[in-house]
Design an enzyme around this catalytic site. Sequence first.
Site, mmCIF file in Angstrom:
data_model
loop_
_atom_site.group_PDB
_atom_site.id
_atom_site.type_symbol
_atom_site.label_atom_id
_atom_site.label_comp_id
_atom_site.label_asym_id
_atom_site.label_seq_id
_atom_site.Cartn_x
_atom_site.Cartn_y
_atom_site.Cartn_z
ATOM 1 C CG ASP A 128 22.401 17.805 -20.133
ATOM 2 O OD1 ASP A 128 23.506 17.333 -19.836
ATOM 3 O OD2 ASP A 128 22.225 18.585 -21.084
ATOM 4 C CE LYS A 154 21.753 16.476 -11.854
ATOM 5 N NZ LYS A 154 21.102 16.607 -13.174
ATOM 6 N N GLY A 211 25.830 11.580 -15.809
ATOM 7 C CA GLY A 211 27.056 12.264 -16.190
ATOM 8 C C GLY A 211 27.012 13.740 -15.897
ATOM 9 C CG HIS A 212 27.652 15.764 -12.750
ATOM 10 N ND1 HIS A 212 26.372 16.236 -12.843
ATOM 11 C CD2 HIS A 212 27.725 15.113 -11.578
ATOM 12 C CE1 HIS A 212 25.705 15.878 -11.766
ATOM 13 N NE2 HIS A 212 26.498 15.189 -10.995
ATOM 14 C CD GLN A 227 20.124 8.875 -13.230
ATOM 15 O OE1 GLN A 227 20.053 8.739 -12.026
ATOM 16 N NE2 GLN A 227 20.758 8.022 -13.982
HETATM 17 P P1 GDP Z 1 23.992 17.632 -15.081
HETATM 18 O O1 GDP Z 1 23.568 16.376 -15.772
HETATM 19 O O2 GDP Z 1 22.859 18.369 -14.500
HETATM 20 O O3 GDP Z 1 25.121 17.449 -14.133
HETATM 21 O O4 GDP Z 1 24.506 18.560 -16.261
HETATM 22 P P2 GDP Z 1 25.969 19.014 -16.567
HETATM 23 O O5 GDP Z 1 26.598 19.596 -15.353
HETATM 24 O O6 GDP Z 1 26.685 17.935 -17.292
HETATM 25 O O7 GDP Z 1 25.671 20.238 -17.574
HETATM 26 C C1 GDP Z 1 25.069 20.026 -18.827
HETATM 27 C C2 GDP Z 1 25.708 20.918 -19.854
HETATM 28 O O8 GDP Z 1 25.270 22.248 -19.673
HETATM 29 C C3 GDP Z 1 27.222 20.949 -19.790
HETATM 30 O O9 GDP Z 1 27.735 20.942 -21.104
HETATM 31 C C4 GDP Z 1 27.512 22.270 -19.102
HETATM 32 O O10 GDP Z 1 28.772 22.807 -19.461
HETATM 33 C C5 GDP Z 1 26.395 23.122 -19.646
HETATM 34 N N1 GDP Z 1 26.001 24.261 -18.801
HETATM 35 C C6 GDP Z 1 25.745 24.291 -17.469
HETATM 36 N N2 GDP Z 1 25.339 25.520 -17.083
HETATM 37 C C7 GDP Z 1 25.323 26.293 -18.205
HETATM 38 C C8 GDP Z 1 24.972 27.655 -18.462
HETATM 39 O O11 GDP Z 1 24.563 28.421 -17.601
HETATM 40 N N3 GDP Z 1 25.104 28.087 -19.763
HETATM 41 C C9 GDP Z 1 25.528 27.257 -20.767
HETATM 42 N N4 GDP Z 1 25.614 27.762 -21.997
HETATM 43 N N5 GDP Z 1 25.856 25.979 -20.554
HETATM 44 C C10 GDP Z 1 25.749 25.493 -19.302
#
Ligand code: GDP
Length: 439
Positions: free
Chosen positions: A13, A16, A40-41, A226
Amino acid sequence: MSVDVIVGLQRGDEGKGRFVDMLTETHDIVARFNGGNNAGHTVVLPDGRDLALHLVPSGIAHPDIMNVIGNGTLVNPIKLVEEIDDIRAKGIEVSRKNLMLSSAAHLILPHHIYDDQIRELSKGRQGSTKAGIAQVASDKAMRAGIRVELISDDPEGLLGIVFEGLMAQRPLREEAGLEPIDEAAVAKDYIEHAKRVCEFVTDTVLYLNQQLRADEPARVLAEGAQAFWLDVDHGMYPFTTSSSTTSGGVCTGLGVAPAFIGQVTGIAKAIPSHVGGGPFVTEITDVEQLKRLHGDMTTIDAEKGTTTGRIRRLGHLDLPQIRRSQMVNGIDGQQDMALTKLDWVHRYGDEVKICVAYALNGGRIEIAPDAAYKLEQVTPIYESLPTWQEDIQEVRQFDDLPQAAQDYITFIEGITKVPISLIGVGPRRDQVIVRDVLD
Ligand code: GDP
């Protein structure tokens, strides 16, 4: 070297998805090399709608990109079909022109999912996503797994395997108090879904290697699901997933040689979080502070798991853990790092604490140890930095950030010795500061 890698440095989360989405523009192929639909992304589409992805690579939202679900992944065809239908419902094409599924990936069968549910009802529960991941990974290691290729090679044989697996498990489900099921109907439904993914199945290892060796080699982006602390070998075992989540996992999970690995970008977020059990050295337990940090839980970037919807535990930035992730992933001065959620830092209040080292048995350690029980024994050593209250979501240049925000970034770079080239200042695709920090 044509395989660039994105990996999470914390516990998932980190954000990525948005960087895969952004870097996709300079790549031809986006490939998933590990995990299953337990990951999940969340990608925000140009029109502002968000797209939740679980197994399909994040390049799917871009035209002219081939997306590969690699041999290192674990595939539940029912969930994959649902995901594809959901993507198509948003007007995005999904066909053999932009999606391939490895014939060597392992199939999550219905009895794996029930096994997971049974385990979660028992004393041995681990807070899993109940997607059958550990169970299929265990069958793979036992050399008793069923691979995707069986869907097209012998669908009738697969139907028999699914049915027999469920029948053999019936007494265990009864003992655990699970609702009775119609095994024949569950098996039939599984095969019907499985047949719908047939069109995507191919030898992706061959495909990727041919593309990497073409006269004009393809540029591949390997998208980690992950994150480091969930890696089965290097994470906080046993509170991990069942696959390899590091840059090393790319070679086995896609079948590409180490010599092809290029840029490795590690993603961390300024506000570490964790969903599920396991040690959390810098966890915040103060209810009022947690309320402030969580803020409005209805927003897209709320600290809730994309796949599970579970509320996340929150903490302070933990640099000893990031340093271990960087060490194993090979992210040193020549590689770079992204930091997301800088726009959330002001929620900590006037000051933000950063864990710079751990205290252990009267000594000080700079790099986190490698297992859950060892992490339970350390205490964090903090330094405090002033925060800022300005809204930074529309800032696009590093120099335009408030001085305290610039100092915060420089402080982290100083301790990790890794440049931060990308800074997330909001969830939208364009809410990012890109810095030219590599030589
Ligand atoms: P992953 O599991 O690493 O792929 O995480 P995600 O891509 O699903 O991102 C997790 C959450 O963080 C999502 O709701 C994104 O929209 C949010 N997100 C990512 N970067 C930022 C950021 O710089 N600022 C904010 N406020 N939210 C972010």
